[in-house]
Scaffold this motif. Structure first.
Motif, PDB file in Angstrom:
ATOM      1  N   ASN A  56       0.826  -1.214   0.000  1.00 30.31           N
ATOM      2  CA  ASN A  56       0.000   0.000   0.000  1.00 30.31           C
ATOM      3  C   ASN A  56       0.860   1.264   0.000  1.00 30.31           C
ATOM      4  O   ASN A  56       0.385   2.356   0.282  1.00 30.31           O
ATOM      5  N   ASN A  57       2.157   1.110  -0.283  1.00 32.32           N
ATOM      6  CA  ASN A  57       3.158   2.183  -0.351  1.00 32.32           C
ATOM      7  C   ASN A  57       3.515   2.785   1.001  1.00 32.32           C
ATOM      8  O   ASN A  57       4.178   3.812   1.060  1.00 32.32           O
ATOM      9  N   GLU A  58       3.092   2.171   2.063  1.00 32.50           N
ATOM     10  CA  GLU A  58       3.472   2.637   3.393  1.00 32.50           C
ATOM     11  C   GLU A  58       4.911   2.214   3.663  1.00 32.50           C
ATOM     12  O   GLU A  58       5.321   1.092   3.352  1.00 32.50           O
ATOM     13  N   ILE A  59       5.684   3.120   4.224  1.00 30.40           N
ATOM     14  CA  ILE A  59       7.085   2.857   4.558  1.00 30.40           C
ATOM     15  C   ILE A  59       7.190   2.745   6.071  1.00 30.40           C
ATOM     16  O   ILE A  59       6.787   3.656   6.793  1.00 30.40           O
ATOM     17  N   LEU A  60       7.723   1.605   6.532  1.00 33.90           N
ATOM     18  CA  LEU A  60       7.862   1.369   7.964  1.00 33.90           C
ATOM     19  C   LEU A  60       9.333   1.160   8.303  1.00 33.90           C
ATOM     20  O   LEU A  60      10.066   0.523   7.550  1.00 33.90           O
ATOM     21  N   PRO A  61       9.773   1.668   9.446  1.00 35.62           N
ATOM     22  CA  PRO A  61      11.177   1.518   9.830  1.00 35.62           C
ATOM     23  C   PRO A  61      11.496   0.118  10.326  1.00 35.62           C
ATOM     24  O   PRO A  61      10.657  -0.553  10.920  1.00 35.62           O
ATOM     25  N   ILE A  62      12.727  -0.309  10.061  1.00 35.34           N
ATOM     26  CA  ILE A  62      13.260  -1.536  10.651  1.00 35.34           C
ATOM     27  C   ILE A  62      14.227  -1.070  11.739  1.00 35.34           C
ATOM     28  O   ILE A  62      15.189  -0.360  11.447  1.00 35.34           O
ATOM     29  N   SER A  63      13.974  -1.460  12.971  1.00 36.74           N
ATOM     30  CA  SER A  63      14.859  -1.016  14.042  1.00 36.74           C
ATOM     31  C   SER A  63      16.193  -1.749  13.953  1.00 36.74           C
ATOM     32  O   SER A  63      16.300  -2.834  13.382  1.00 36.74           O
ATOM     33  N   ARG A  64      17.194  -1.138  14.508  1.00 35.39           N
ATOM     34  CA  ARG A  64      18.552  -1.685  14.483  1.00 35.39           C
ATOM     35  C   ARG A  64      18.587  -3.103  15.051  1.00 35.39           C
ATOM     36  O   ARG A  64      19.288  -3.974  14.536  1.00 35.39           O
ATOM     37  N   VAL A  65      17.824  -3.353  16.092  1.00 34.21           N
ATOM     38  CA  VAL A  65      17.792  -4.659  16.753  1.00 34.21           C
ATOM     39  C   VAL A  65      17.331  -5.766  15.798  1.00 34.21           C
ATOM     40  O   VAL A  65      17.820  -6.888  15.871  1.00 34.21           O
ATOM     41  N   TYR A  66      16.412  -5.456  14.886  1.00 31.73           N
ATOM     42  CA  TYR A  66      15.805  -6.477  14.024  1.00 31.73           C
ATOM     43  C   TYR A  66      16.391  -6.523  12.608  1.00 31.73           C
ATOM     44  O   TYR A  66      16.022  -7.391  11.828  1.00 31.73           O
ATOM     45  N   ARG A  67      17.286  -5.619  12.241  1.00 30.92           N
ATOM     46  CA  ARG A  67      17.753  -5.517  10.847  1.00 30.92           C
ATOM     47  C   ARG A  67      18.327  -6.808  10.293  1.00 30.92           C
ATOM     48  O   ARG A  67      17.970  -7.236   9.197  1.00 30.92           O
ATOM     49  N   LYS A  68      19.213  -7.434  11.012  1.00 27.85           N
ATOM     50  CA  LYS A  68      19.859  -8.649  10.497  1.00 27.85           C
ATOM     51  C   LYS A  68      18.817  -9.745  10.280  1.00 27.85           C
ATOM     52  O   LYS A  68      18.783 -10.385   9.224  1.00 27.85           O
ATOM     53  N   GLU A  69      17.959  -9.965  11.265  1.00 25.72           N
ATOM     54  CA  GLU A  69      16.932 -11.003  11.166  1.00 25.72           C
ATOM     55  C   GLU A  69      15.959 -10.724  10.022  1.00 25.72           C
ATOM     56  O   GLU A  69      15.606 -11.626   9.257  1.00 25.72           O
TER      57      GLU A  69
END
Length: 82
Positions: A56-69
């Motif tokens: 739906n073109n929504e942009i959501l952040p990936i937190s540093r803690v979860y980036r690798k996973e």
């Protein structure tokens, strides 16, 4: 303190008071990208280093803690491993 959890669905929204970690969701379909966001992998159309773009073109952040996973799981999904 309970917080309001909003569920965004295709045709509607719903909510409850609680915590995201209390949700029981199938890991093959959903991924936690931030302490405030769990997304259905089916609706991720693009992911970058620090965010995902949904269908739906929504942009959501990936937190540093979860980036690798998140990177690992979404790359495996693109390859059809899931």
């Amino acid at each position: 303190e309970s917080k309001k959890v909003i569920l965004h669905m295709k045709n509607r929204e719903d909510y409850f008071y609680g915590k995201l970690i209390d949700l029981i969701l199938p890991e093959e379909d959903f991924i936690c990208i931030h302490k405030s966001f769990i997304v259905n992998k089916q609706y991720v159309v693009q992911f970058k280093f620090d965010n995902v773009i949904l269908s739906n073109n929504e942009i959501l952040p990936i937190s540093r803690v979860y980036r690798k996973e998140v990177r690992e799981k979404l790359r495996l999904q693109k390859r059809g491993v899931f």
